[in-house]
Design a protein around this motif. Structure first.
Motif, PDB file in Angstrom:
ATOM      1  N   UNK A 110     -46.941 -35.291  -7.314  1.00 31.81           N
ATOM      2  CA  UNK A 110     -45.483 -35.179  -7.363  1.00 31.81           C
ATOM      3  C   UNK A 110     -44.928 -34.757  -6.007  1.00 31.81           C
ATOM      4  N   UNK A 111     -45.661 -33.812  -5.384  1.00 28.65           N
ATOM      5  CA  UNK A 111     -45.224 -33.327  -4.075  1.00 28.65           C
ATOM      6  C   UNK A 111     -45.221 -34.478  -3.057  1.00 28.65           C
ATOM      7  N   UNK A 112     -46.310 -35.253  -3.073  1.00 27.36           N
ATOM      8  CA  UNK A 112     -46.413 -36.382  -2.130  1.00 27.36           C
ATOM      9  C   UNK A 112     -45.304 -37.398  -2.384  1.00 27.36           C
ATOM     10  N   UNK A 113     -45.064 -37.654  -3.677  1.00 27.72           N
ATOM     11  CA  UNK A 113     -44.013 -38.609  -4.036  1.00 27.72           C
ATOM     12  C   UNK A 113     -42.650 -38.128  -3.558  1.00 27.72           C
ATOM     13  N   UNK A 114     -42.390 -36.839  -3.839  1.00 28.79           N
ATOM     14  CA  UNK A 114     -41.099 -36.267  -3.452  1.00 28.79           C
ATOM     15  C   UNK A 114     -40.896 -36.335  -1.943  1.00 28.79           C
ATOM     16  N   UNK A 115     -42.007 -36.046  -1.250  1.00 32.29           N
ATOM     17  CA  UNK A 115     -41.949 -36.071   0.206  1.00 32.29           C
ATOM     18  C   UNK A 115     -41.626 -37.500   0.694  1.00 32.29           C
ATOM     19  N   UNK A 116     -42.322 -38.461   0.070  1.00 32.12           N
ATOM     20  CA  UNK A 116     -42.105 -39.864   0.443  1.00 32.12           C
ATOM     21  C   UNK A 116     -40.672 -40.291   0.143  1.00 32.12           C
ATOM     22  N   UNK A 117     -40.193 -39.866  -1.053  1.00 36.56           N
ATOM     23  CA  UNK A 117     -38.842 -40.251  -1.428  1.00 36.56           C
ATOM     24  C   UNK A 117     -37.812 -39.637  -0.475  1.00 36.56           C
TER      25      UNK A 117
END
Lengths: 186, 260
Positions: free
Chosen positions: A95-102
């Motif tokens: 989730x953290x990686x996704x949020x960062x990417x988003x």
């Protein structure tokens, strides 16, 4: 019932005269005591067997099995909890990686959008300015042309008036000739 | 008691056999057979009570984390359980309560018998023989019940030349029949010998003690011997109970799987 008598005598003599016990020889081989020992052994051992098999052993066995089950269950739960923790950590990291990417894409998009808008506005303004400049230049040119045209008419009139004042009645045609000669000379 | 002392003074201060004398507490006759409640019966009851108290009361709390007594009771349980399973097989576990009772009865008889003034139930051949013959008959009947006539294949070892077969079968039958004798005499003789030895050394202590100051010094040696022998007797008590139980397990295995 001579045996009965002997048994009764056995009690009295045994406490009174110990030789009586000796007279029967080695005590463990005294056959007179066999029947009572067998009977009481069977009774006591039988009762003890029933107590053990019905009461004591099932309880002990249950405690041991319960403990074994409980330890196994606890271990299983611990493994399960560990798996849950691991998956939770993995999900969190994902989730953290996704949020960062988003966040990164959003920032990029915003930046791009703002850039595009700024460019568009700049182009619009430039175009408008260019149009205005062109318009202004055109009107300047027109004004200049008309002004130049007026200058000729005024100059003719002024020249006519001056010449008229100086020479009186100068015809218009000669005045025109004179002015054009001057303008050409300029 | 006074007469006893008088009698003893004659040759030896203590009669080493006196501890084995069975005397009647409550005389009883059933159909002309003597069934008196004797000191032997009394100590059998004491042993049974101690075993019951130990195995039942220690499990009172049934704690997951056991206390001292509960841990000991569980240790006995698992010890005998594993002994039956490993030596007689899984099918023999239905006899686990019997082997457990047997072991506990003999073990506590031997241990309680070591206390001064206590009577050792297992120091009488008739007691150990009754236990052994019960095992023998139980094992034989179980074998015949489970395997029928095939049970007697136990006496015919495989791979023996036909010429030798009658001899070998005869030896096997004799050794099988003599099982209850060796089984019972082993326990009885160990208990008897141990207690006689202790009593003889105790007699030496008294003999020396009667001699005065020099005697007191001389008594130290047999006294030390008694201490050492008592420790040995505790070992023998546990060991003989173990041997009796494990032999029972091995006989049970023969009844379960006679094809060896």
């Amino acid at each position: 019932m001579a045996q009965d008598m002997a048994a009764d005598q056995g009690v009295t003599t045994e406490t009174g005269v110990p030789q009586e016990a000796h007279s029967t020889g080695f005590p463990p081989f005294n056959a007179q005591t066999f029947s009572s020992q067998i009977i009481w052994l069977v009774i006591v051992f039988g009762v003890l067997y029933v107590l053990m098999s019905r009461l004591a052993l099932p309880r002990i066995g249950k405690v041991i099995i319960d403990r074994r089950d409980r330890v196994a269950r606890d271990l299983e739960q611990a493994t399960l909890a560990k798996q849950k923790t691991d998956s939770a950590i993995a999900a969190y990291e994902k989730a953290l990686a996704e949020a960062r990417a988003r966040a990164h894409t959003i920032a990029q998009e915003t930046r791009d959008r703002l850039n595009a808008e700024t460019d568009r506005k700049r182009h619009e303004t430039e175009a408008a300015l260019a149009a205005k400049i062109a318009e202004a230049e055109a009107s300047i040119a027109k004004t200049k042309a008309s002004a130049l045209a007026n200058v000729r008419a005024v100059a003719i009139e002024v020249t006519g008036a001056i010449v008229n004042r100086l020479l009186e009645d100068v015809d218009k045609a000669s005045a025109e000739r004179a002015v054009d000669a001057v303008l050409k000379g300029n | 008691m006074a007469a006893e002392a008088e009698h003893a003074q004659g040759h030896f201060p203590v009669d080493p056999l006196h501890q084995f004398v069975v005397h009647k507490i409550v005389p009883l006759q059933i159909g002309g057979i003597d069934a008196s409640f004797t000191n032997s019966s009394l100590w059998m009851v004491v042993v049974a009570l101690v075993v019951t108290a130990f195995t039942v009361l220690s499990m009172g709390k049934r704690a997951v984390v056991p206390g001292r007594f509960q841990a000991a009771a569980e240790m006995f349980y698992e010890f005998i359980f594993n002994m039956v399973r490993d030596n007689a097989g899984h099918e023999a576990l239905r006899f686990f309560p019997f082997v457990f009772t047997l072991f506990m009865f003999i073990f506590f008889s031997n241990i309680i018998g070591l206390f001064p003034y206590a009577f050792t139930v297992t120091s009488h051949i008739i007691v150990t023989f009754t236990l052994a013959i019960t095992v023998f008959l139980g094992v034989t009947l179980t074998g015949i019940y489970l395997h029928g006539f095939k049970f007697f294949g136990l006496f015919v070892p495989s791979g023996v030349p036909v010429v030798l077969l009658p001899l070998v079968v005869a030896i096997e039958v004799i050794s099988y029949i003599s099982r209850p004798i060796s089984h019972s005499v082993r326990l009885f003789a160990n208990m008897l010998a141990g207690h006689i030895t202790l009593e003889v050394f105790a007699g030496f202590v008294l003999t020396f003690g009667a001699m005065g100051t020099v005697g007191w010094l001389g008594a130290i040696l047999p006294m030390a011997m008694i201490v050492a022998l008592t420790a040995l007797e505790v070992l023998v008590a546990a060991l003989q109970a173990y041997v009796f139980a494990i032999l029972t397990c091995m006989y049970l295995r023969d009844a379960m799987h006679p094809g060896h």
